[in-house]
Design a protein around this motif. Structure first.
Motif, mmCIF file in Angstrom:
data_model
loop_
_atom_site.group_PDB
_atom_site.id
_atom_site.type_symbol
_atom_site.label_atom_id
_atom_site.label_comp_id
_atom_site.label_asym_id
_atom_site.label_seq_id
_atom_site.Cartn_x
_atom_site.Cartn_y
_atom_site.Cartn_z
ATOM 1 N N LYS A 84 -29.856 15.483 18.033
ATOM 2 C CA LYS A 84 -28.471 15.945 18.160
ATOM 3 C C LYS A 84 -27.970 15.740 19.589
ATOM 4 N N THR A 85 -28.796 16.111 20.561
ATOM 5 C CA THR A 85 -28.422 15.968 21.969
ATOM 6 C C THR A 85 -28.208 14.505 22.340
ATOM 7 N N VAL A 86 -29.093 13.631 21.897
ATOM 8 C CA VAL A 86 -28.954 12.192 22.179
ATOM 9 C C VAL A 86 -27.644 11.671 21.609
ATOM 10 N N LEU A 87 -27.373 11.947 20.341
ATOM 11 C CA LEU A 87 -26.162 11.436 19.688
ATOM 12 C C LEU A 87 -24.901 12.003 20.322
ATOM 13 N N GLU A 88 -24.908 13.296 20.663
ATOM 14 C CA GLU A 88 -23.727 13.917 21.271
ATOM 15 C C GLU A 88 -23.509 13.436 22.696
ATOM 16 N N THR A 89 -24.577 13.299 23.463
ATOM 17 C CA THR A 89 -24.455 12.835 24.850
ATOM 18 C C THR A 89 -23.905 11.421 24.886
ATOM 19 N N TYR A 90 -24.372 10.589 23.974
ATOM 20 C CA TYR A 90 -23.923 9.198 23.913
ATOM 21 C C TYR A 90 -22.538 9.075 23.278
ATOM 22 N N GLY A 91 -22.114 10.090 22.539
ATOM 23 C CA GLY A 91 -20.851 9.999 21.816
ATOM 24 C C GLY A 91 -20.936 8.952 20.720
ATOM 25 N N TYR A 92 -22.082 8.911 20.063
ATOM 26 C CA TYR A 92 -22.359 7.869 19.079
ATOM 27 C C TYR A 92 -21.270 7.821 18.012
ATOM 28 N N CYS A 93 -20.711 6.650 17.829
ATOM 29 C CA CYS A 93 -19.640 6.392 16.851
ATOM 30 C C CYS A 93 -18.437 7.303 17.058
ATOM 31 N N GLY A 94 -18.248 7.785 18.298
ATOM 32 C CA GLY A 94 -17.077 8.590 18.629
ATOM 33 C C GLY A 94 -17.174 10.050 18.244
ATOM 34 N N LEU A 95 -18.322 10.472 17.711
ATOM 35 C CA LEU A 95 -18.470 11.877 17.332
ATOM 36 C C LEU A 95 -19.070 12.679 18.482
ATOM 37 N N THR A 96 -18.547 13.873 18.676
ATOM 38 C CA THR A 96 -19.068 14.739 19.741
ATOM 39 C C THR A 96 -19.891 15.884 19.183
ATOM 40 N N ALA A 97 -19.853 16.090 17.857
ATOM 41 C CA ALA A 97 -20.653 17.146 17.225
ATOM 42 C C ALA A 97 -21.529 16.516 16.141
ATOM 43 N N TRP A 98 -22.832 16.735 16.271
ATOM 44 C CA TRP A 98 -23.811 16.210 15.309
ATOM 45 C C TRP A 98 -24.677 17.357 14.808
ATOM 46 N N PRO A 99 -24.295 18.004 13.713
ATOM 47 C CA PRO A 99 -25.138 19.077 13.168
ATOM 48 C C PRO A 99 -26.518 18.538 12.768
ATOM 49 N N VAL A 100 -27.551 19.315 13.009
ATOM 50 C CA VAL A 100 -28.914 18.910 12.676
ATOM 51 C C VAL A 100 -29.088 18.891 11.149
ATOM 52 N N ASN A 101 -29.738 17.835 10.668
ATOM 53 C CA ASN A 101 -30.058 17.641 9.249
ATOM 54 C C ASN A 101 -28.843 17.520 8.340
ATOM 55 N N GLU A 102 -27.701 17.083 8.896
ATOM 56 C CA GLU A 102 -26.520 16.788 8.081
ATOM 57 C C GLU A 102 -26.235 15.302 8.184
ATOM 58 N N LYS A 103 -26.400 14.615 7.065
ATOM 59 C CA LYS A 103 -26.151 13.174 7.025
ATOM 60 C C LYS A 103 -24.654 12.921 7.254
ATOM 61 N N GLN A 104 -24.376 12.012 8.195
ATOM 62 C CA GLN A 104 -22.987 11.656 8.515
ATOM 63 C C GLN A 104 -22.733 10.215 8.071
ATOM 64 N N ASP A 105 -21.767 10.010 7.180
ATOM 65 C CA ASP A 105 -21.408 8.663 6.741
ATOM 66 C C ASP A 105 -20.677 7.965 7.889
ATOM 67 N N MET A 106 -21.240 6.888 8.389
ATOM 68 C CA MET A 106 -20.665 6.162 9.517
ATOM 69 C C MET A 106 -19.998 4.845 9.093
ATOM 70 N N THR A 107 -19.917 4.588 7.795
ATOM 71 C CA THR A 107 -19.391 3.313 7.319
ATOM 72 C C THR A 107 -17.995 3.048 7.861
ATOM 73 N N SER A 108 -17.096 4.015 7.774
ATOM 74 C CA SER A 108 -15.715 3.799 8.235
ATOM 75 C C SER A 108 -15.611 3.768 9.756
ATOM 76 N N ARG A 109 -16.581 4.339 10.467
ATOM 77 C CA ARG A 109 -16.577 4.329 11.930
ATOM 78 C C ARG A 109 -17.318 3.118 12.505
ATOM 79 N N SER A 110 -18.083 2.435 11.666
ATOM 80 C CA SER A 110 -18.872 1.295 12.153
ATOM 81 C C SER A 110 -17.954 0.267 12.803
ATOM 82 N N GLY A 111 -18.474 -0.394 13.820
ATOM 83 C CA GLY A 111 -17.696 -1.389 14.548
ATOM 84 C C GLY A 111 -16.855 -0.810 15.675
#
Length: 192
Positions: A116-143
């Protein structure tokens, strides 16, 4: 990040057992089942590792890429799931066939607080909140910025299966740049 994703995509190979299936006519049957890569150092991260688990069905599959906080693939922190359709093409030569892998969906899951910390720190796919063990569909954010390659996307390569190992060639985004042979350095192993 786009280039490292290409490495992850290249890390999923699909090869079919030449000794078990001989010619490429039976390759589609030989591909069915479960395949796994060996644990390896994650590209660009000297103290973490990665592996891939592929479930291949008739004409489609699911690749799960897991990132680990250690070099032995024992502390999973992030997973990505890639849904794809596969099309087998013409024989390149005996035991080697063209394959197109068309990725249609991708999701990412933070498996631990560290992930969660890695994904939030990096701002992966523009998201700033990454709940633990919740699958996030990134298809529309890809690219988008700090995200994987735009889905849908097709990789063009070649495939071969030798024994219980599946080998793929280098991946290309253009069918004219398709590899002419598989890479023997990287493979998937059939698992139960």
């Amino acid at each position: 990040m786009k280039n490292s994703l290409r490495l992850f995509l290249g890390a999923i190979g699909l090869t079919v057992a030449l000794t078990a299936y001989g010619d490429t006519a039976d390759l589609s049957k030989g591909m069915l089942g479960h395949w796994r890569t060996q644990c390896s150092v994650a590209s660009g991260f000297s103290q973490s590792s990665i592996d891939d688990y592929v479930t291949q069905e008739d004409g489609s599959g699911l690749q799960t890429t897991t990132y680990y906080a250690d070099l032995g693939c024992t502390q999973p922190v992030i997973s990505q799931e890639w849904t794809y359709a596969q099309t087998l093409g013409d024989d390149v030569r005996a035991g080697l066939k063209k394959i197109d892998l068309s990725y249609t969906a991708v999701s990412v899951t933070a498996l631990t607080e560290a992930g969660k910390t890695v994904l939030e720190t990096y701002g992966y796919c523009g998201l700033t909140a990454w709940p633990v063990n919740e699958k996030q569909d990134m298809t529309s954010r890809s690219g988008t910025s700090h995200c994987m390659i735009k889905i849908p996307y097709t990789d063009y390569t070649v495939i071969s299966i030798i024994g219980d190992r599946l080998y793929l060639g280098k991946f290309a985004g253009n069918p004219n740049d398709r590899a002419s042979d598989v890479s023997m350095d990287w493979h998937l192993i059939r698992v139960p």
